[in-house]
Write a protein that holds these residues in place. Structure first.
Motif, PDB file in Angstrom:
ATOM      1  N   ALA A   3      -1.454 -18.225 -17.614  1.00 16.92           N
ATOM      2  CA  ALA A   3      -1.380 -16.976 -16.853  1.00 16.92           C
ATOM      3  C   ALA A   3      -0.676 -17.191 -15.522  1.00 16.92           C
ATOM      4  N   HIS A   4      -1.042 -18.268 -14.840  1.00 20.82           N
ATOM      5  CA  HIS A   4      -0.414 -18.521 -13.543  1.00 20.82           C
ATOM      6  C   HIS A   4       1.085 -18.768 -13.681  1.00 20.82           C
ATOM      7  N   ASP A   5       1.464 -19.514 -14.720  1.00 23.85           N
ATOM      8  CA  ASP A   5       2.898 -19.760 -14.945  1.00 23.85           C
ATOM      9  C   ASP A   5       3.633 -18.448 -15.180  1.00 23.85           C
ATOM     10  N   LEU A   6       3.056 -17.627 -16.034  1.00 28.16           N
ATOM     11  CA  LEU A   6       3.708 -16.347 -16.355  1.00 28.16           C
ATOM     12  C   LEU A   6       3.852 -15.490 -15.109  1.00 28.16           C
ATOM     13  N   PHE A   7       2.791 -15.424 -14.335  1.00 31.31           N
ATOM     14  CA  PHE A   7       2.807 -14.545 -13.163  1.00 31.31           C
ATOM     15  C   PHE A   7       3.756 -15.052 -12.069  1.00 31.31           C
ATOM     16  N   HIS A   8       4.198 -16.281 -12.204  1.00 29.49           N
ATOM     17  CA  HIS A   8       5.181 -16.760 -11.231  1.00 29.49           C
ATOM     18  C   HIS A   8       6.605 -16.458 -11.668  1.00 29.49           C
ATOM     19  N   MET A   9       6.753 -15.892 -12.877  1.00 22.23           N
ATOM     20  CA  MET A   9       8.089 -15.488 -13.332  1.00 22.23           C
ATOM     21  C   MET A   9       8.327 -14.040 -12.908  1.00 22.23           C
ATOM     22  N   PRO A  10       9.357 -13.806 -12.070  1.00 20.46           N
ATOM     23  CA  PRO A  10       9.563 -12.430 -11.592  1.00 20.46           C
ATOM     24  C   PRO A  10       9.772 -11.418 -12.728  1.00 20.46           C
ATOM     25  N   GLN A  11      10.515 -11.827 -13.772  1.00 22.54           N
ATOM     26  CA  GLN A  11      10.745 -10.866 -14.875  1.00 22.54           C
ATOM     27  C   GLN A  11       9.407 -10.443 -15.497  1.00 22.54           C
ATOM     28  N   TYR A  12       8.564 -11.458 -15.714  1.00 22.40           N
ATOM     29  CA  TYR A  12       7.269 -11.152 -16.340  1.00 22.40           C
ATOM     30  C   TYR A  12       6.437 -10.251 -15.440  1.00 22.40           C
ATOM     31  N   LEU A  13       6.481 -10.558 -14.141  1.00 25.27           N
ATOM     32  CA  LEU A  13       5.717  -9.761 -13.178  1.00 25.27           C
ATOM     33  C   LEU A  13       6.142  -8.290 -13.249  1.00 25.27           C
ATOM     34  N   VAL A  14       7.447  -8.068 -13.300  1.00 24.54           N
ATOM     35  CA  VAL A  14       7.958  -6.692 -13.340  1.00 24.54           C
ATOM     36  C   VAL A  14       7.505  -5.984 -14.617  1.00 24.54           C
ATOM     37  N   ILE A  15       7.648  -6.683 -15.738  1.00 21.58           N
ATOM     38  CA  ILE A  15       7.226  -6.090 -17.020  1.00 21.58           C
ATOM     39  C   ILE A  15       5.733  -5.758 -16.973  1.00 21.58           C
ATOM     40  N   TYR A  16       4.978  -6.693 -16.438  1.00 19.58           N
ATOM     41  CA  TYR A  16       3.531  -6.536 -16.362  1.00 19.58           C
ATOM     42  C   TYR A  16       3.160  -5.312 -15.533  1.00 19.58           C
ATOM     43  N   LEU A  17       3.743  -5.224 -14.341  1.00 24.43           N
ATOM     44  CA  LEU A  17       3.414  -4.112 -13.442  1.00 24.43           C
ATOM     45  C   LEU A  17       3.860  -2.780 -14.038  1.00 24.43           C
ATOM     46  N   PHE A  18       5.042  -2.780 -14.641  1.00 21.28           N
ATOM     47  CA  PHE A  18       5.544  -1.559 -15.277  1.00 21.28           C
ATOM     48  C   PHE A  18       4.587  -1.112 -16.388  1.00 21.28           C
ATOM     49  N   SER A  19       4.132  -2.064 -17.187  1.00 19.64           N
ATOM     50  CA  SER A  19       3.229  -1.729 -18.295  1.00 19.64           C
ATOM     51  C   SER A  19       1.942  -1.099 -17.788  1.00 19.64           C
ATOM     52  N   PHE A  20       1.450  -1.607 -16.663  1.00 21.10           N
ATOM     53  CA  PHE A  20       0.200  -1.040 -16.162  1.00 21.10           C
ATOM     54  C   PHE A  20       0.398   0.314 -15.484  1.00 21.10           C
ATOM     55  N   LEU A  21       1.578   0.547 -14.987  1.00 18.75           N
ATOM     56  CA  LEU A  21       1.891   1.890 -14.477  1.00 18.75           C
ATOM     57  C   LEU A  21       1.857   2.876 -15.637  1.00 18.75           C
ATOM     58  N   ILE A  22       2.479   2.455 -16.747  1.00 21.86           N
ATOM     59  CA  ILE A  22       2.493   3.299 -17.940  1.00 21.86           C
ATOM     60  C   ILE A  22       1.064   3.505 -18.440  1.00 21.86           C
ATOM     61  N   LEU A  23       0.275   2.441 -18.427  1.00 23.62           N
ATOM     62  CA  LEU A  23      -1.117   2.550 -18.868  1.00 23.62           C
ATOM     63  C   LEU A  23      -1.866   3.552 -17.982  1.00 23.62           C
ATOM     64  N   ALA A  24      -1.569   3.530 -16.691  1.00 22.97           N
ATOM     65  CA  ALA A  24      -2.225   4.465 -15.770  1.00 22.97           C
ATOM     66  C   ALA A  24      -1.913   5.906 -16.182  1.00 22.97           C
TER      67      ALA A  24
END
Ligand code: FES
Lengths: 246, 214
Positions: B142-163
């Protein structure tokens, strides 16, 4: 005032149909929307053209015959009115007005703006009634009913079956109509007798006739000329579950 | 199809119940995720290990997957029927509704599903042994993934959509269950709004903190 009308013209059920544009001058703001269409038709008749077919009967918001989809909204921009109650005063001079028939698989177009809403009749036929003996009407006050129940039944009972809910719904769902009919009857003791069978039969029929499924969007409630509430749909769901488990 | 899956109201009920179940699960999952904020990998890995080995959780996992599947299948069937109910669309449409995001639920759902697949590739499939990875150290993954900017963006975007999805979902489920009340429905809508903001924000804060501060 002058307006430009873009009206859906379709010769019959089989015809593909298309929009035709009409420029109309001399429209008074005191006309109702249907009177404006009458005015257009008089002009078309004089020109030996085919007048635009549209439905209407009472022209005072009680029969539910007249619904049209005007500028992207059922019954036009005014809230809580049927198409026949819509006044031309809400439109600005020079305005372009697009008029379409109700669009739904369950309401096929017969001609121009006239749709076949007999699917609503079919829904009523499977349960939108109470069975009562013929003869003299029974004494109205012999069954005491709570005032709040009467009021709520009345609020549902004012549905005029115009089909605005189906037209407005992105899913072409008839759940507001069906639930209003179910509520109106199930809230009263006379209607409770057949409540179980009614809700099951009407829901089944509604699905069979090809209406869509409600996604609780609320467009029906927002556009209903009689402002029938979404709470009717919740009541229908409750009635349905109750009927299924008991 | 209709006989097998039941009436429109039944499908809606099943969909709502499965949805509410998933809504509850989101809180459980968020609670575990909060351990990621700790500098010590142990609590999170222990929690992940517990989730992977406890037989009771194993049963829950099957139920959870069932919940997802049922929610998706019912949603797709209802949506297809809804498209078929209006074969000819309007030329001009004006957006009138009381619940804005309700119109886009299927699309929001599809985006969430894509994210879920990515998420499964990164975690769940590793746990199952379908994908290579260190299943003893999900904290590290998880920590490795969250340090990848691309992954971070995808992650945040997905949770915006979930909201957005949750914004309509919560109150809609109650309406489908038949729970509509002049007094309580506004309360339910309020809770739904708060939930649809707080939970996705909760999920989103974790990778942001990790990216910038850890
Ligand atoms: S014509 Fe009767 S309601 Fe409009």
């Amino acid at each position: 005032m002058n307006i430009t009308l873009k009206i859906w013209r379709q010769k019959n059920k089989q015809d593909k149909g298309k929009f035709v544009t009409y420029k109309l001058d001399g429209v008074s703001t005191e006309m109702t929307f249907l009177e404006m269409l009458d005015y257009l038709n008089e002009k078309l008749i004089k020109e030996d053209a085919d007048p635009v077919a549209f439905d209407s009967d009472c022209r005072e918001g009680i029969c539910g015959m007249c619904g049209l989809y005007i500028n992207g909204r059922p019954n036009g921009p005014e809230k809580g009115v049927t198409t026949c109650q819509l006044s031309m005063s809400v439109f600005k001079d020079g305005k372009k007005i697009t008029v379409e028939p109700w669009r739904s698989k369950a309401f096929p177009v017969i001609k121009d703006l006239v749709v076949d809403r007999s699917t609503f009749d079919k829904l009523i036929q499977v349960g939108g009634y109470i069975s009562a003996n013929t003869g003299a009407a029974p004494e109205a006050n012999s069954i005491p009913i709570k005032k709040e129940d009467v009021d709520r039944a009345f609020d549902s009972g004012i549905c005029i079956g115009c089909g605005t809910c189906v037209a407005a719904c992105k899913n072409a769902s008839a759940m507001l109509f069906v639930s209003a009919k179910i509520s109106q009857l199930s809230l009263l003791p006379q209607g409770r007798v057949e409540a179980k069978e009614r809700v099951q039969a009407m829901v089944l029929k509604m699905d069979e006739l090809g209406f869509g499924n409600c996604t609780n969007t609320g467009a029906c409630e927002a556009e209903c000329p009689k402002e029938i509430s979404l709470s009717n749909i919740a009541r229908m769901n409750r009635e349905f579950y109750k009927a299924k488990i008991s | 199809m209709r006989r097998f899956f039941g009436s429109s109201v039944t499908k809606k009920l099943v969909m709502a119940l499965a949805g509410l179940f998933l809504i509850t699960f989101l809180i459980v999952h968020l609670t575990i995720n909060l351990f990621l904020l700790s500098d010590d990998p142990d609590p999170f890995n222990k929690a992940a290990h517990f989730m992977a080995s406890n037989p009771l959780i194993k049963i829950f996992e099957v139920v959870l997957m069932g919940g997802f599947l049922i929610h998706i299948i019912c949603g797709v069937i209802l949506q297809i029927q809804n498209w078929m109910a209006r074969p000819k669309r309007y030329k001009v449409t004006y957006p009138s509704q009381t619940s804005f995001f309700s119109k886009y639920m299927i699309y929001l759902g599809i985006i969430i599903l894509i994210f879920l697949f990515l998420h499964f590739m990164n975690f769940f499939f590793i746990k199952l042994g379908w994908v290579e990875g260190d299943h003893e150290n999900f904290y590290g993954i998880a920590h490795d993934l969250f340090h990848m900017p691309q992954y971070l963006v995808i992650y945040l975007f997905s949770f915006l959509i979930l909201a957005f999805h949750l914004n309509h979902a919560f109150q809609s489920a109650f309406q489908t269950l038949g729970l509509n009340h002049a007094k309580y429905t506004p309360v339910i809508k309020g809770i739904g709004l708060v939930y649809s903001i707080v939970v996705p924000v909760g999920y989103s804060i974790i990778p942001i903190v990790i990216y910038f501060f850890k």
